[in-house]
Design a protein around this motif. Structure first.
Motif, PDB file in Angstrom:
ATOM      1  N   HIS A   1       1.008  -1.219  -0.096  1.00  0.00           N
ATOM      2  CA  HIS A   1       0.052  -0.045   0.003  1.00  0.00           C
ATOM      3  C   HIS A   1       0.783   1.173  -0.058  1.00  0.00           C
ATOM      4  CE1 HIS A   1      -3.945  -2.059   0.038  1.00  0.00           C
ATOM      5  NE2 HIS A   1      -3.871  -2.327   1.136  1.00  0.00           N
TER       6      HIS A   1
ATOM      7  N   GLU B   1       1.298   1.609  -3.619  1.00  0.00           N
ATOM      8  CA  GLU B   1      -0.086   1.189  -4.270  1.00  0.00           C
ATOM      9  C   GLU B   1      -0.088   1.797  -5.536  1.00  0.00           C
ATOM     10  OE1 GLU B   1      -4.783   0.918  -3.666  1.00  0.00           O
ATOM     11  OE2 GLU B   1      -3.374   0.999  -1.870  1.00  0.00           O
TER      12      GLU B   1
ATOM     13  N   TYR C   1      -7.901  -7.829  -8.319  1.00  0.00           N
ATOM     14  CA  TYR C   1      -7.580  -6.982  -6.958  1.00  0.00           C
ATOM     15  C   TYR C   1      -8.807  -6.047  -7.095  1.00  0.00           C
ATOM     16  CZ  TYR C   1      -3.211  -7.772  -4.525  1.00  0.00           C
ATOM     17  OH  TYR C   1      -2.173  -8.068  -3.920  1.00  0.00           O
ATOM     18  N   GLU C   2      -9.038  -5.381  -8.089  1.00  0.00           N
ATOM     19  CA  GLU C   2     -10.370  -4.484  -8.244  1.00  0.00           C
ATOM     20  C   GLU C   2     -11.768  -5.025  -7.901  1.00  0.00           C
ATOM     21  OE1 GLU C   2      -9.643  -1.251  -8.209  1.00  0.00           O
ATOM     22  OE2 GLU C   2      -7.555  -1.102  -8.722  1.00  0.00           O
TER      23      GLU C   2
ATOM     24  N   SER D   1     -12.527  -6.209  -4.279  1.00  0.00           N
ATOM     25  CA  SER D   1     -11.886  -5.063  -3.119  1.00  0.00           C
ATOM     26  C   SER D   1     -12.909  -4.525  -2.355  1.00  0.00           C
ATOM     27  CB  SER D   1     -11.007  -4.048  -3.985  1.00  0.00           C
ATOM     28  OG  SER D   1     -10.791  -3.131  -3.117  1.00  0.00           O
ATOM     29  N   THR D   2     -13.981  -4.373  -2.946  1.00  0.00           N
ATOM     30  CA  THR D   2     -15.202  -3.502  -2.367  1.00  0.00           C
ATOM     31  C   THR D   2     -15.757  -4.272  -0.919  1.00  0.00           C
ATOM     32  OG1 THR D   2     -16.019  -2.822  -4.451  1.00  0.00           O
ATOM     33  CG2 THR D   2     -17.606  -2.455  -2.743  1.00  0.00           C
TER      34      THR D   2
ATOM     35  N   ASN E   1     -12.973  -4.334   1.886  1.00  0.00           N
ATOM     36  CA  ASN E   1     -12.629  -3.042   2.318  1.00  0.00           C
ATOM     37  C   ASN E   1     -13.550  -2.236   3.209  1.00  0.00           C
ATOM     38  OD1 ASN E   1      -9.680  -1.869   1.550  1.00  0.00           O
ATOM     39  ND2 ASN E   1     -10.380  -2.597  -0.534  1.00  0.00           N
TER      40      ASN E   1
ATOM     41  N   TYR F   1      -9.801   2.805   3.550  1.00  0.00           N
ATOM     42  CA  TYR F   1     -10.749   1.633   3.247  1.00  0.00           C
ATOM     43  C   TYR F   1     -12.031   2.030   2.818  1.00  0.00           C
ATOM     44  CZ  TYR F   1      -7.187  -0.943   6.217  1.00  0.00           C
ATOM     45  OH  TYR F   1      -6.032  -1.379   6.712  1.00  0.00           O
TER      46      TYR F   1
ATOM     47  N   HIS G   1     -11.849   3.012  -0.884  1.00  0.00           N
ATOM     48  CA  HIS G   1     -11.677   1.790  -1.763  1.00  0.00           C
ATOM     49  C   HIS G   1     -13.026   1.312  -1.935  1.00  0.00           C
ATOM     50  CE1 HIS G   1      -7.257   1.923  -1.286  1.00  0.00           C
ATOM     51  NE2 HIS G   1      -7.240   1.255  -2.127  1.00  0.00           N
TER      52      HIS G   1
ATOM     53  N   ASP H   1     -13.582   1.333  -6.000  1.00  0.00           N
ATOM     54  CA  ASP H   1     -13.290  -0.019  -6.607  1.00  0.00           C
ATOM     55  C   ASP H   1     -14.680  -0.614  -7.106  1.00  0.00           C
ATOM     56  OD1 ASP H   1     -10.788   0.307  -5.885  1.00  0.00           O
ATOM     57  OD2 ASP H   1     -10.484  -1.159  -4.573  1.00  0.00           O
TER      58      ASP H   1
ATOM     59  N   GLU I   1     -14.092  -2.092 -10.827  1.00  0.00           N
ATOM     60  CA  GLU I   1     -14.323  -3.469 -11.072  1.00  0.00           C
ATOM     61  C   GLU I   1     -14.980  -3.717 -12.447  1.00  0.00           C
ATOM     62  OE1 GLU I   1     -17.796  -5.746  -8.975  1.00  0.00           O
ATOM     63  OE2 GLU I   1     -17.129  -4.260  -7.503  1.00  0.00           O
TER      64      GLU I   1
END
Length: 332
Positions: free
Chosen positions: A144, A147, A238-239, A242-243, A246, A266, A269, A273, A277
């Motif tokens: 991070h 990042e 990752y994307e 993530s939601t 986070n 957080y 994101h 994200d 996504e």
């Protein structure tokens, strides 16, 4: 960042050599420990990869392209990739026989929708102690605090719609050019709230091989043009996953007394994200595979590696905590 403490014969020889002027590395420096959990292999790779990022204190920048170091890095990468392919092999049976540009996004959605892995985010949301959350943040700080940087290597290697989509994602990651909104900077506020050292790379010396491996994976893909498809697949994974985590991390930190500054990373994101996504799956990976259909399988390989290696790391962290042990014995 100071050169780390060696963890075996290869990293010891490498760290010793980097303290001097660039020269031919001598001796047999072939890493032979486990390709994923081997401390010597993963630290050696991380040390060599960092030469392409911000470098090491007191280390001559010319080491980055020293031919003998590149040979060592290549040997280590080959071992690492062999371990990755063995790790993700069980996923291959779940993939469609034919993957085209239109199907790539659907396949990514199906892959990232599998929530059967260990729920580290669930543990952090409802059960983690403050000490455990601090450990989690220390693990994640290795990534991070830089990042988005590994994935940015793909920008000059793309064209057209895929390039535009990647830049759309990265602009958000870098705070639209405003320093205080860069995700790297937001995470520093989280670390400050947790009483952690915000210095770049502060916890490299205490994180285990699997944490280094999750970071080395991005560099393995990012520093090779031929692996650009895998890098996009990694970013998409990752994307696209993530939601929810986070949101859980933010709520977990609030439960432990974290204020708005500490949880902003957080919370940001969760919002960003949810958009990323879709952009990552359809606009970035879909457009890339439309332009280079022969690389569709490579995109999925990158996504599978991201999911599987992160799952392995999460399992190791959770196992430590469930045994009543620290996942970072060296963290004070």
């Amino acid at each position: 960042m100071k050169l780390p403490t060696p963890r075996g014969p290869v990293s010891a020889a490498l760290v010793s050599a980097l303290a001097g002027a660039p020269r031919e590395l001598s001796g047999d420096l072939t890493p032979d420990d486990d390709p994923l959990t081997g401390e010597d292999l993963q630290l050696s790779l991380f040390v060599m990869y960092e030469l392409a990022y911000r470098g090491w204190d007191g280390v001559d920048d010319r080491w980055e392209w020293e031919p003998s170091l590149i040979r060592l890095r290549t040997a280590a990468e080959e071992r690492f990739e062999a371990g990755l392919r063995a790790l993700v092999a069980p996923y291959d049976d779940r993939l469609p026989d034919v993957i085209d540009a239109r199907g790539i996004a659907r396949t990514l959605v199906a892959m990232t929708g599998d929530d059967s892995g260990p729920s580290l985010s669930g543990y952090l949301r409802g059960r983690a102690t403050l000490a455990q959350f601090r450990e989690f943040a220390a693990h994640r700080s290795v990534y991070h605090l830089r990042e988005a940087d590994p994935h940015t290597f793909a920008i000059p290697r793309l064209g057209g719609a895929a390039k535009a989509a990647l830049i759309e994602i990265q602009i958000d990651e870098y705070g639209s050019g405003r320093v205080h909104r860069m995700h790297q900077e937001l995470f520093k506020a989280t670390m400050t709230g947790l009483g952690l050292d915000t210095t770049y790379g502060a916890y490299v010396d205490v994180v285990p091989a699997l944490t280094l491996a999750t970071n080395n994976l991005m560099s393995l893909f990012g520093l090779h043009r031929r692996r650009r498809g895998a890098l996009l697949g990694h970013l998409a994974a990752y994307e696209m996953t993530s939601t929810g985590p986070n949101r859980a991390y933010g709520n977990g930190l609030r439960r432990l007394g974290g204020d708005a500054d500490a949880t902003r990373f957080y919370d940001e994101h969760v919002e960003a994200d949810a958009v990323h996504e879709q952009v990552a799956a359809y606009d970035m990976c879909g457009a890339f595979c439309a332009a280079e259909p022969e690389r569709a399988a490579e995109v999925l390989f990158g996504a599978r590696c991201a999911l599987a290696l992160d799952g392995l790391w999460a399992s190791a962290v959770l196992s430590s905590w469930e045994r009543g042990e620290s996942s970072l014995p060296g963290l004070v």
